[in-house]
Design a protein around this motif. Sequence first.
Motif, PDB file in Angstrom:
ATOM      1  N   LEU A   1       0.680  -1.160  -0.016  1.00 29.71           N
ATOM      2  CA  LEU A   1      -0.075   0.085  -0.061  1.00 29.71           C
ATOM      3  C   LEU A   1       1.025   1.092   0.007  1.00 29.71           C
ATOM      4  CD1 LEU A   1      -3.176   0.521   1.887  1.00 29.71           C
ATOM      5  CD2 LEU A   1      -1.495   2.453   1.455  1.00 29.71           C
ATOM      6  N   LEU A   2       0.848   2.042  -1.062  1.00 36.89           N
ATOM      7  CA  LEU A   2       1.802   3.137  -1.202  1.00 36.89           C
ATOM      8  C   LEU A   2       0.938   4.465  -1.136  1.00 36.89           C
ATOM      9  CD1 LEU A   2       4.586   4.506  -1.958  1.00 36.89           C
ATOM     10  CD2 LEU A   2       3.578   4.385  -4.199  1.00 36.89           C
ATOM     11  N   ALA A   3       1.028   5.337  -0.149  1.00 40.20           N
ATOM     12  CA  ALA A   3       0.516   6.513  -0.098  1.00 40.20           C
ATOM     13  C   ALA A   3       0.838   7.865  -0.979  1.00 40.20           C
ATOM     14  CB  ALA A   3       0.103   6.732   1.104  1.00 40.20           C
ATOM     15  N   LEU A   4       0.118   8.390  -1.582  1.00 45.63           N
ATOM     16  CA  LEU A   4       0.725   9.726  -2.396  1.00 45.63           C
ATOM     17  C   LEU A   4       0.156  10.689  -1.609  1.00 45.63           C
ATOM     18  CD1 LEU A   4      -0.121   9.060  -6.149  1.00 45.63           C
ATOM     19  CD2 LEU A   4       2.179   8.868  -5.114  1.00 45.63           C
ATOM     20  N   LEU A   5       1.143  11.424  -1.016  1.00 47.61           N
ATOM     21  CA  LEU A   5       0.733  12.577   0.153  1.00 47.61           C
ATOM     22  C   LEU A   5       1.255  13.810  -0.488  1.00 47.61           C
ATOM     23  CD1 LEU A   5      -0.126  13.292   3.188  1.00 47.61           C
ATOM     24  CD2 LEU A   5       2.208  12.831   3.571  1.00 47.61           C
ATOM     25  N   GLY A   6       0.440  14.754  -0.110  1.00 43.93           N
ATOM     26  CA  GLY A   6       0.727  16.218  -0.700  1.00 43.93           C
ATOM     27  C   GLY A   6      -0.181  17.240  -0.625  1.00 43.93           C
ATOM     28  N   PRO A   7       0.194  18.334  -0.686  1.00 39.65           N
ATOM     29  CA  PRO A   7      -0.975  19.438  -0.414  1.00 39.65           C
ATOM     30  C   PRO A   7      -1.874  19.507  -1.747  1.00 39.65           C
ATOM     31  CG  PRO A   7       1.175  20.769  -1.198  1.00 39.65           C
ATOM     32  CD  PRO A   7       1.422  19.153  -0.975  1.00 39.65           C
ATOM     33  N   SER A   8      -2.948  20.093  -1.821  1.00 35.31           N
ATOM     34  CA  SER A   8      -3.857  20.226  -2.967  1.00 35.31           C
ATOM     35  C   SER A   8      -2.942  20.824  -4.406  1.00 35.31           C
ATOM     36  CB  SER A   8      -4.894  21.173  -2.754  1.00 35.31           C
ATOM     37  OG  SER A   8      -5.886  20.724  -1.817  1.00 35.31           O
ATOM     38  N   GLY A   9      -3.211  20.418  -5.341  1.00 28.57           N
ATOM     39  CA  GLY A   9      -2.476  21.042  -6.465  1.00 28.57           C
ATOM     40  C   GLY A   9      -0.930  20.263  -6.935  1.00 28.57           C
ATOM     41  N   CYS A  10      -0.414  19.180  -5.968  1.00 28.88           N
ATOM     42  CA  CYS A  10       0.600  18.686  -6.102  1.00 28.88           C
ATOM     43  C   CYS A  10       0.763  17.743  -7.058  1.00 28.88           C
ATOM     44  CB  CYS A  10       1.081  18.172  -4.859  1.00 28.88           C
ATOM     45  SG  CYS A  10       0.410  16.522  -4.232  1.00 28.88           S
ATOM     46  N   GLY A  11      -0.351  17.114  -7.713  1.00 32.34           N
ATOM     47  CA  GLY A  11      -0.126  16.187  -8.750  1.00 32.34           C
ATOM     48  C   GLY A  11      -0.560  14.828  -8.504  1.00 32.34           C
ATOM     49  N   LYS A  12      -0.812  14.607  -7.168  1.00 31.69           N
ATOM     50  CA  LYS A  12      -0.910  13.211  -6.566  1.00 31.69           C
ATOM     51  C   LYS A  12      -2.489  12.378  -7.543  1.00 31.69           C
ATOM     52  CE  LYS A  12      -3.135  14.666  -2.266  1.00 31.69           C
ATOM     53  NZ  LYS A  12      -3.095  16.109  -2.520  1.00 31.69           N
ATOM     54  N   THR A  13      -3.432  13.293  -7.310  1.00 35.51           N
ATOM     55  CA  THR A  13      -4.799  12.854  -7.827  1.00 35.51           C
ATOM     56  C   THR A  13      -4.691  12.654  -9.411  1.00 35.51           C
ATOM     57  OG1 THR A  13      -6.288  13.742  -6.167  1.00 35.51           O
ATOM     58  CG2 THR A  13      -7.272  13.308  -8.341  1.00 35.51           C
ATOM     59  N   THR A  14      -3.826  13.524  -9.965  1.00 32.16           N
ATOM     60  CA  THR A  14      -3.525  13.406 -11.727  1.00 32.16           C
ATOM     61  C   THR A  14      -2.754  11.998 -11.868  1.00 32.16           C
ATOM     62  OG1 THR A  14      -3.513  15.874 -11.819  1.00 32.16           O
ATOM     63  CG2 THR A  14      -2.704  14.649 -13.628  1.00 32.16           C
ATOM     64  N   ALA A  15      -2.109  11.683 -10.836  1.00 30.85           N
ATOM     65  CA  ALA A  15      -1.190  10.466 -11.146  1.00 30.85           C
ATOM     66  C   ALA A  15      -2.251   9.362 -11.044  1.00 30.85           C
ATOM     67  CB  ALA A  15       0.010  10.318 -10.213  1.00 30.85           C
ATOM     68  N   LEU A  16      -3.044   9.201  -9.954  1.00 31.87           N
ATOM     69  CA  LEU A  16      -4.008   8.200  -9.704  1.00 31.87           C
ATOM     70  C   LEU A  16      -5.001   8.163 -10.797  1.00 31.87           C
ATOM     71  CD1 LEU A  16      -4.833   6.452  -7.217  1.00 31.87           C
ATOM     72  CD2 LEU A  16      -6.767   7.822  -7.085  1.00 31.87           C
TER      73      LEU A  16
END
Length: 363
Positions: free
Chosen positions: A48-63
């Motif tokens: 289980l890898l968590a992508l963590l970061g503030p809004s606009g950092c790109g984590k949701t785009t990667a998902l």
Amino acid sequence: MTVTASRPKAGPAATDSAATVEFRGLRRAFGATVALDGLDLTVRPGELLALLGPSGCGKTTALRMLAGFERPDSGEILVDGEDVTGVPAHRRDAGMVFQSYSLFPHLSALDNVAFGLRMRKVRTAERRARATELLDLVGLGDQAGRYPHQLSGGQQQRVALARALALRPRVLLLDEPLSALDAKVRLTLREEIRRIQRELGITTLFVTHDQEEALSMADRVAVMHGGRLEQIAPPAELYGRPATAFVAEFVGTMSRIPGDLDGSTVEVLGRRLPVDGDAPATAEVDVLVRPEDLRVAADASGTARVTAASFLGAVVRLTVRLADGTEAKADLPAHEARALAVGDAVTVTPREQPVLVAERAAR
């Protein structure tokens, strides 16, 4: 840290195999806004890898790129070595759980879980048996006949998780699935998600902006900032040895205390400490120190003063104003903090250990 995937259990709830996921040089821009700027990242089988970061950092785009909902401007996405960059979402073999549940309001919990199986023309008896097993897995076997409006938010998200697992995906994608829930339900559900993920041994990518959530659930945490990967590490390493000032200040509480750099050591609060990692090319720096790494003692001749105290249960977090006006946070055991009050003069000393330094911020 080496992550060993547990063997999936037999039966309709289990995954067929644990996949490896690779992002290679992913770039994506929306007009002048760069969402991903050359992301390279590997998710190991069964972790289980968590992508963590503030809004606009790109984590949701990667998902969303892994899910097939977004296409990169350049770069590749591989699952078990197969390039899936151009594969449509419905052929990605990925199960996704959204923040907003996205259940069908006119279907029961059982029928929501079985929906994807029905679309694939799985026989009625088989899909009902699989949906029933999955509802049992998420602790909702007795709620199979209820409709979404008859379920709590936490129960709806459990149904959404069961539905995502129904088609035995090789990869599970979680898009801030707990952010709409209250604190107590979030705590319970994150433990349940982790239990189920380990039981099935399914490779999971989990997007969150909540550092506590990421640190408590993930095998490894990838911190993102400005479309780039700042650091990827197991939770304890990420917290204890942040690679950059951004990671240090985003993950947990961190105080910046002025120090004087001299080669590979820095003088701060009367002590000379070794520098951990790279240092800027300037003598005047900020030393980044966590609250638990500062010692505070009552001292009538001390040049620092306690300006605030917050009771946190086993510890009390003090805010201390140093002689130069800088404020620092320090955690003391509650029984020690009883001897201190707001306004008291104190001395502050850092723990003797390597410290991270950064360019001194304007004050």
